[in-house]
Design a protein around this motif. Structure first.
Motif, PDB file in Angstrom:
ATOM      1  N   GLY A  45      14.804 -91.492  12.129  1.00  0.00           N
ATOM      2  CA  GLY A  45      13.425 -91.942  11.967  1.00  0.00           C
ATOM      3  C   GLY A  45      13.333 -93.225  11.169  1.00  0.00           C
ATOM      4  N   TYR A  46      14.140 -93.334  10.147  1.00  0.00           N
ATOM      5  CA  TYR A  46      14.138 -94.542   9.314  1.00  0.00           C
ATOM      6  C   TYR A  46      14.624 -95.756  10.098  1.00  0.00           C
ATOM      7  CZ  TYR A  46      15.439 -97.759   5.568  1.00  0.00           C
ATOM      8  OH  TYR A  46      15.573 -98.864   4.773  1.00  0.00           O
ATOM      9  N   LEU A  47      15.673 -95.568  10.893  1.00  0.00           N
ATOM     10  CA  LEU A  47      16.267 -96.698  11.615  1.00  0.00           C
ATOM     11  C   LEU A  47      15.430 -97.159  12.808  1.00  0.00           C
ATOM     12  CD1 LEU A  47      20.034 -95.689  11.484  1.00  0.00           C
ATOM     13  CD2 LEU A  47      18.853 -97.439  10.133  1.00  0.00           C
ATOM     14  N   ILE A  48      14.645 -96.267  13.423  1.00  0.00           N
ATOM     15  CA  ILE A  48      13.831 -96.701  14.554  1.00  0.00           C
ATOM     16  C   ILE A  48      12.468 -97.232  14.116  1.00  0.00           C
ATOM     17  CG2 ILE A  48      14.940 -95.094  16.155  1.00  0.00           C
ATOM     18  CD1 ILE A  48      12.361 -93.396  16.031  1.00  0.00           C
ATOM     19  N   GLU A  56       8.689 -97.488   7.399  1.00  0.00           N
ATOM     20  CA  GLU A  56      10.027 -96.914   7.258  1.00  0.00           C
ATOM     21  C   GLU A  56       9.956 -95.592   6.501  1.00  0.00           C
ATOM     22  OE1 GLU A  56      12.134-100.045   5.317  1.00  0.00           O
ATOM     23  OE2 GLU A  56      12.628-101.062   7.195  1.00  0.00           O
ATOM     24  N   LEU A  57       9.156 -95.568   5.458  1.00  0.00           N
ATOM     25  CA  LEU A  57       8.981 -94.344   4.681  1.00  0.00           C
ATOM     26  C   LEU A  57       8.336 -93.255   5.536  1.00  0.00           C
ATOM     27  CD1 LEU A  57       9.017 -92.740   2.008  1.00  0.00           C
ATOM     28  CD2 LEU A  57       6.794 -93.764   1.507  1.00  0.00           C
ATOM     29  N   MET A  58       7.287 -93.604   6.258  1.00  0.00           N
ATOM     30  CA  MET A  58       6.570 -92.624   7.078  1.00  0.00           C
ATOM     31  C   MET A  58       7.463 -92.079   8.194  1.00  0.00           C
ATOM     32  SD  MET A  58       4.003 -90.841   7.388  1.00  0.00           S
ATOM     33  CE  MET A  58       2.600 -91.492   6.566  1.00  0.00           C
ATOM     34  N   PHE A  59       8.225 -92.926   8.871  1.00  0.00           N
ATOM     35  CA  PHE A  59       9.110 -92.475   9.933  1.00  0.00           C
ATOM     36  C   PHE A  59      10.224 -91.590   9.364  1.00  0.00           C
ATOM     37  CE2 PHE A  59       6.743 -95.241  12.451  1.00  0.00           C
ATOM     38  CZ  PHE A  59       7.165 -95.241  13.766  1.00  0.00           C
ATOM     39  N   GLY A  60      10.720 -91.928   8.177  1.00  0.00           N
ATOM     40  CA  GLY A  60      11.734 -91.102   7.534  1.00  0.00           C
ATOM     41  C   GLY A  60      11.195 -89.722   7.176  1.00  0.00           C
TER      42      GLY A  60
END
Length: 89
Positions: A45-48, A56-60
């Motif tokens: 999640g962080y990398l995409i 980045e925080l939200m996807f992680g």
């Protein structure tokens, strides 16, 4: 009045295949599988995520929740709860 007690609270019942983590008995194999799944989904999640710190925080964090859901479906609880009836005389 009934009282709930975990059946495996006494460590003498432990057959040696499990370890204690935060006062709970877990299987090392299941622990490593869950750590691997959550790490992969969080980093994925962080990398995409787009190149924006808040995204980045939200996807992680979304990756962590997805990893938790996958682990809760794959790894079944092994805890046994026994009920002890206390009868007053």
């Amino acid at each position: 009045m009934s009282k709930q007690t975990p059946a495996n609270k006494d460590h003498t019942e432990n057959d040696g295949d499990n370890i204690e983590v935060w006062e709970d008995i877990v299987s090392p194999k299941d622990l490593l599988i869950s750590i691997a799944i959550c790490t992969i989904t969080t980093l994925g999640g962080y990398l995409i995520a787009p190149n924006d710190p808040s995204k980045e925080l939200m996807f992680g964090l979304i990756g962590v929740v997805i990893g938790f859901l996958i682990c809760s479906l794959i790894i079944k609880p092994k805890r046994t709860i026994s009920y002890i009836d206390d009868e007053e005389k």
